[in-house]
Design an enzyme around this catalytic site. Structure first.
Site, PDB file in Angstrom:
ATOM      1  N   THR A 187       0.246   5.666  -1.612  1.00 46.36           N
ATOM      2  CA  THR A 187      -0.046   6.836  -0.781  1.00 46.36           C
ATOM      3  C   THR A 187       0.211   8.133  -1.546  1.00 46.36           C
ATOM      4  OG1 THR A 187       2.187   6.694   0.173  1.00 46.36           O
ATOM      5  CG2 THR A 187       0.387   5.653   1.401  1.00 46.36           C
ATOM      6  N   GLN A 226       0.055  -6.664  -3.587  1.00 54.12           N
ATOM      7  CA  GLN A 226      -0.950  -6.963  -2.569  1.00 54.12           C
ATOM      8  C   GLN A 226      -2.069  -5.932  -2.610  1.00 54.12           C
ATOM      9  OE1 GLN A 226       1.447  -7.981   1.271  1.00 54.12           O
ATOM     10  NE2 GLN A 226       2.811  -6.833  -0.071  1.00 54.12           N
ATOM     11  N   GLN A 236       8.937   2.076   7.425  1.00 55.89           N
ATOM     12  CA  GLN A 236       8.781   1.408   8.710  1.00 55.89           C
ATOM     13  C   GLN A 236       9.600   0.127   8.753  1.00 55.89           C
ATOM     14  OE1 GLN A 236       4.391   1.208   8.345  1.00 55.89           O
ATOM     15  NE2 GLN A 236       4.327   2.163  10.360  1.00 55.89           N
ATOM     16  N   HIS A 261      -4.504 -10.179  -3.782  1.00 58.53           N
ATOM     17  CA  HIS A 261      -5.677  -9.937  -2.935  1.00 58.53           C
ATOM     18  C   HIS A 261      -6.894  -9.439  -3.689  1.00 58.53           C
ATOM     19  CE1 HIS A 261      -2.595  -9.371   0.528  1.00 58.53           C
ATOM     20  NE2 HIS A 261      -2.908 -10.642   0.345  1.00 58.53           N
ATOM     21  N   ARG A 300      -1.204   0.241   7.638  1.00 55.84           N
ATOM     22  CA  ARG A 300      -0.484   0.111   8.910  1.00 55.84           C
ATOM     23  C   ARG A 300       0.494   1.239   9.185  1.00 55.84           C
ATOM     24  NH1 ARG A 300      -1.330  -4.748   6.571  1.00 55.84           N
ATOM     25  NH2 ARG A 300      -2.531  -6.236   7.812  1.00 55.84           N
ATOM     26  N   ALA A 334       0.809  -1.217   0.000  1.00 51.55           N
ATOM     27  CA  ALA A 334       0.000   0.000   0.000  1.00 51.55           C
ATOM     28  C   ALA A 334       0.843   1.268   0.000  1.00 51.55           C
ATOM     29  CB  ALA A 334      -0.936  -0.002   1.207  1.00 51.55           C
TER      30      ALA A 334
END
Length: 311
Positions: free
Chosen positions: A57, A133, A250, A153, A65, A53
């Site tokens: 953005t 994904q 992250q 997905h 997350r 994801a």
């Protein structure tokens, strides 16, 4: 919009670690790391990219997350609603609702620099396969053929005929969840069309999972872009390759296995990577996009019992 998609999912509490702080490498460190990444791409005879994801953005679609992600905010709201044993418990009025406005609707989002860069890399033979994904359809909207990417997905814009296995890519959300009928007919054989979105407990599509695994095993280099790598089996796919690079702000559970980690925005990394590959003017024809509307899967649509989740 990711909020609308998330609201369709069934209730599921184990959404993984959310809200970890974002870390940024220094400009000098980014420059040196991208130089190393460029050499890895040049040497690789088979390169695979796994996307999450975080690459969307920049297109205005919230991730799940990150610090401002869908699941992160949901957890924060749940904590606020949880009674504090040290305080007097109060019951909120029945009409109380929390509503999060999406940043951009899926059908209004346009492919980011990274989406366009990946198409260019495929076209110039610097990239051989993409595994995503994401359900936002931006890879396909950027002009990437399904011949060159797996969708683990599902996609909100894709409906599939279970008779002739032809995918129909639309401009609007086809609705539905868990392979339900959309009410439309296949334009090739007139069979019933179904959505292809996975719910939490649905099995991953066998065809796309097998293509992903085969390409990663064959890869000299797997590049994980904008993904927390917290959901299996997608999270461990990059470890199947000979070299494994992470570009994510992250920490991930696979940081210890990666040969290189770049803490920088994905668009920034991809822009410098293509410049390092000698493609300074690669994006000049970005408005000339051929969107693949129909694509037929070569194998029957089947699924094996593999756990699924959403990145």
């Amino acid at each position: 919009m990711s909020g609308s998609y998330a609201s369709r999912l069934s209730e599921y509490h184990n959404k993984g670690v959310c809200g970890l702080p974002e870390r940024f490498d220094s400009s000098r460190s980014i420059q040196l790391k991208i130089r190393k990444l460029t050499e890895l791409v040049k040497k690789s005879k088979h390169t695979v990219v796994l996307t999450g994801a975080g690459i969307s953005t920049a297109a205005g679609i919230p991730d799940f997350r990150g610090p401002d992600g869908i699941w992160t905010k949901e957890q924060e709201e749940n904590k606020k609603d949880k009674p504090d044993s040290k305080r007097k418990k109060t019951t909120p009025p029945p009409s109380k609702k929390r509503k999060r406005e999406p940043v951009v609707a899926f059908d209004q989002a346009v492919p980011s620099l990274t989406h366009r860069a990946l198409v260019h890399m495929v076209n110039t033979n610097n990239l051989h396969f993409v595994v995503t994904q994401n359900v936002d359809g931006l890879h396909r909207r950027a002009g990437l053929s399904r011949d060159h990417h797996a969708v683990l997905h599902g996609c909100v814009f894709t409906e599939v005929c279970h008779d002739c296995r032809t995918e129909h890519f639309r401009d609007t959300d086809v609705g539905g969840m868990s392979f339900s009928k959309t009410g439309r007919k296949c334009e090739k054989c007139q069979g019933d069309l179904h959505d292809c979105l996975l719910d939490w407990e649905d099995s991953l599509p066998r065809f796309d999972l097998e293509r992903s695994q085969q390409n990663c095993k064959q890869a000299d280099l797997v590049l994980a872009l904008g993904t927390s790598l917290r959901i299996e089996p997608a999270g461990s796919l990059p470890t199947l390759g000979k070299e494994f690079v992470i570009v994510n702000l992250q920490m991930t559970p696979y940081d210890g296995k990666a040969g290189l980690i770049i803490r920088a925005p994905v668009d920034e990394v991809m822009s410098q990577l293509l410049e390092g590959l000698g493609d300074k003017d690669w994006d000049k024809n970005s408005n000339e996009v051929n969107i693949e509307r129909f694509w037929q899967q070569p194998d029957p649509i089947e699924s094996e019992p593999n756990s699924s989740d959403n990145e």
